[in-house]
Design a protein around this motif. Sequence first.
Motif, PDB file in Angstrom:
ATOM      1  N   LEU A 816       0.828  -1.207   0.000  1.00  0.00           N
ATOM      2  CA  LEU A 816       0.000   0.000   0.000  1.00  0.00           C
ATOM      3  C   LEU A 816       0.857   1.249   0.000  1.00  0.00           C
ATOM      4  O   LEU A 816       0.592   2.208  -0.715  1.00  0.00           O
ATOM      5  N   ILE A 819       2.239   1.777  -3.406  1.00  0.00           N
ATOM      6  CA  ILE A 819       1.256   2.303  -4.344  1.00  0.00           C
ATOM      7  C   ILE A 819       0.977   3.769  -4.055  1.00  0.00           C
ATOM      8  O   ILE A 819       0.885   4.596  -4.962  1.00  0.00           O
ATOM      9  N   GLN A 820       0.883   4.083  -2.792  1.00  0.00           N
ATOM     10  CA  GLN A 820       0.634   5.460  -2.412  1.00  0.00           C
ATOM     11  C   GLN A 820       1.731   6.370  -2.948  1.00  0.00           C
ATOM     12  O   GLN A 820       1.472   7.440  -3.487  1.00  0.00           O
ATOM     13  N   GLU A 869      -5.173   3.659  -8.400  1.00  0.00           N
ATOM     14  CA  GLU A 869      -6.262   3.836  -7.436  1.00  0.00           C
ATOM     15  C   GLU A 869      -7.054   2.541  -7.281  1.00  0.00           C
ATOM     16  O   GLU A 869      -7.449   2.176  -6.178  1.00  0.00           O
ATOM     17  N   LYS A 872      -5.096   0.212  -5.182  1.00  0.00           N
ATOM     18  CA  LYS A 872      -5.126   0.666  -3.802  1.00  0.00           C
ATOM     19  C   LYS A 872      -6.431   0.215  -3.134  1.00  0.00           C
ATOM     20  O   LYS A 872      -6.417  -0.347  -2.036  1.00  0.00           O
ATOM     21  N   GLU A 876      -6.864  -2.377  -0.017  1.00  0.00           N
ATOM     22  CA  GLU A 876      -7.472  -1.927   1.245  1.00  0.00           C
ATOM     23  C   GLU A 876      -8.580  -2.859   1.683  1.00  0.00           C
ATOM     24  O   GLU A 876      -8.887  -2.966   2.849  1.00  0.00           O
TER      25      GLU A 876
END
Length: 878
Positions: A816, A819-820, A869, A872, A876
């Motif tokens: 994560l 990716i962020q 996105e 992501k 999540e």
Amino acid sequence: MAKELPKVYDPKEVEDRIYKMWEEGGYFHAKIDPSKKPFTIVMPPPNVTGQLHMGHAMDATLQDILIRFKRMQGYSALWMPGVDHAGIATQIKVEEELRKEGLTRYDLGREKFLQKVWEWKEKYGNRIVQQQKTLGSSCDWERSRFTMDEGCSAAVREVFVRLYEKGLIYKGSRIINWCPDCVTALSDAEVEYQEKPGHLWHIKYPVKDSDEFVIVATTRPETMLGDSGVAVNPKDERYQHLIGKTCILPLVNREIPIVADEYVELEFGTGCVKMTPAHDPNDFEVGLRHNLEVIRVLDDKGVVNELGGKYQGLDRKAARKAVLADLEALGLLVKTEDHVHNVGTCYRCHNDVEPLISAQWFVKMKPLAEEALRVVADGETKFVPERFTKIYTNWMENVRDWCISRQLWWGHQIPAWTCADCGKITVSRQDPTECEHCHSKSITRDEDVLDTWFSSALWPFETLGWPEKTPELDYFYPTDVLVTGYDIIFFWVARMIFSGCEHTGKAPFHTVLIHGLVRDDKGRKMSKSLGNGIDPLEMVDRFGADALRMNMVTGNSPGNDMRFYVERCESFRNFANKIWNASRFVLMNLTIDKPGLPDVSALETADKWILSKLNALIGEVTENLEKYELGMAVQKVYDFIWDQYCDWYIELTKSRLYGEDESSKTTAQQVLVYVADQFLRLLHPFMPFITEEIWQAIPHEGESLIIASWPTVNPALSFPQEETAMEKIMDVIRAVRNRRAEMNIPFSKKSTLYLVSNEPELYKSGEAFITKMAYASELVLTDDLPENHESMISAITPDAKVFMPVSQLLDIEKELANIQKELEKAQKDLGFIENKLNNPGFMAKAPQAVVEGEKEKAEKLRQLISQLEDSKARLEKM
RNA sequence: GGGCGCUUAGCUCAGUUGGUAGAGCAUCCGCUUGACGUGCGGAUGGUCAGCGGUUCGAGUCCGUUAGCGCCCACCA
């Protein structure tokens, strides 16, 4: 025909053998061939007694690269070598040898001494030639010359006589730079100025018939023994009343006039200057204007002579002390100030130079400089880098007459005889038996020899036979490129240019390629006294000549100094080993024994990709070399070999070479060999040994790489579409590798790859590569997202998405975060581009192609962002 | 006094018609991938000396300042 090569490249085993092969093949010899264009470089001749140093290695590397390049391009490429007699340097060396036996040159006398030097030359003159050969220099050794051989001596004599007859050489008494330690005159160029701390002594000179004094300031008090006047500025109100009077020179008690001359600065010192016309160029000029006596008080060794009264016999340092002590005792030394000033030193021995009056021979420079300036101004001779033009021009515009006589024995003796009866001079091509003016037989030859650079200045044409009209001169002259360091532009380059113009009517070369100095790793000049020199021969021994050459030509820009790092040699040795092993791989998998490409229809995407890349490389490298951008040229070859050929193309061929498809296998082999052949040619000028060795081992046509033809761009082998396709496939492989590396997934863990794109057939063509190089157990090409893709790791390229179901290895938080990070980067980039696109100025004024490019970039980024996105969001949820 | 060069990733340096920065070495992570550990795959790392200007856009062009280095001239 698989060949077994050792795993590690051993330059020692290869270099001597290859060099011998070249020499025996006669490839270095440039023949006069009317069907070819000539290309000529004359080597800056190293000193006969010299040892190869990094400066030579730099010179030699650049020249050899150009010569080999042009030879391969089909020129009759002549690299003219030779050695220089190096007057002072050699004479000093032999004198040092004599000193060990307790002898001086005077003990032997001129004739015997010269015999000794010639013996020395025979003994050591070949050493540097042997050393140059270890670098791989492809000189035409058959034509090798020596600046004191018969031909060069004849050329020197011819030039001297011609210039004398034209009134451009004259003998005169002038203030010259004299080195009391080398016991000879020097030219202006041979004096190096150094800032040294010294003193400014203020001395009282009593005015005659008066209680007054004048106070003069000097940095060289011992020269006062030769003072013949005191000068003040005519406008100086302090001294108006003294002008025309005389003062008494202390210690010597000579009456000397006080004169007024504009030369004197009002502000400096006391405004009174002691005049020593025999020992200072400015004083000499002032002296001429005011008829001051010229009193030379130092002899040739810097010892006070009989005109120095009680100080006679003291050397200049002792004389200074004695003079100061006596002045002090008389109360005439009023002040001693610290004073930093520039002191001229001898470029040879670095002792202080003594300006003094002496009868010497000079070349009248102004008339010669005109044409030398014109050819450069008109671009007939160009400096590379261009900025050296200004340095040259500035020097040539302000050049003063060249003092060419040296009080040495080793050199070209001046062909001038003075008549004992009429006192006139006879200068002649043949040794005269009588004075040409009064026919007296009592003539004696001038003892002096010529400045070494006087013969070096003729090097480009004297080596080709001038003054004879030889076929060589006709064919190879003017030469093409002169390669040298910026430190000898004045000594040599400038003098070759005016000499060439004057004696042959042509500038001696069209390009002067200037390089910088090789310094140590701390940026200091390499020098014997510092002991920081790095021996090029040691580097050759440890890493190979090719590695040393690469070091010389990369990592700095033209004309700038470079620091020498041993580690850089190491990295180029590694490069050599890399090429070695790449070719070992090719040879191990070879079933063909003839070079040549298959029909274009047989070429696969990867083949077309590398061929296309090669084509571009050939174009760029050739262009760089034509523009003398040697470092850039070789960098591109290096990158191509390592990054394209080794890291990708070889890997791409493996599945084919080990596979069952015989046709594909053969094609791969053919392309591997073809591309290797081509890049070996491109690399050959830079790394001649290893390229020749490998080239001989792979299937090839022709007897030697050194004379193989230079590659040319082949439009039939340009495949832009396949290039793009291959890049897309490589993007996928890189993306997967990146993602796996980020998560520390070992190669052994393979996974199914789901590749989603709207060009599945493109990726299908790269299936084997992707499977192997992206560590896939299976490749599934789809145009739709796979089931459960939310639980997979994704790798994204601008044109494709790849999913890998290895969720069990996934560190979700780390992923994560990754990716962020990527998301933020992409958003930032997009923002930047959008700003541009929203800028009316940009939209209105930027070229259409640029705008389109930006729009495309923006679109790609938007897609990337939405994909990120998605990923992501998926993560999540997990 | 005049001229030139340099100042870009921790170090040494590339970056040639102006289009969001590269190499080698060093550092960190991973790798016995059938040429190479002198190797392979990744990663970290830069307000391109400061300021101002030209430009839609400047490491790149112009001006200016500073530090370092070099060359030439030379006021004794």
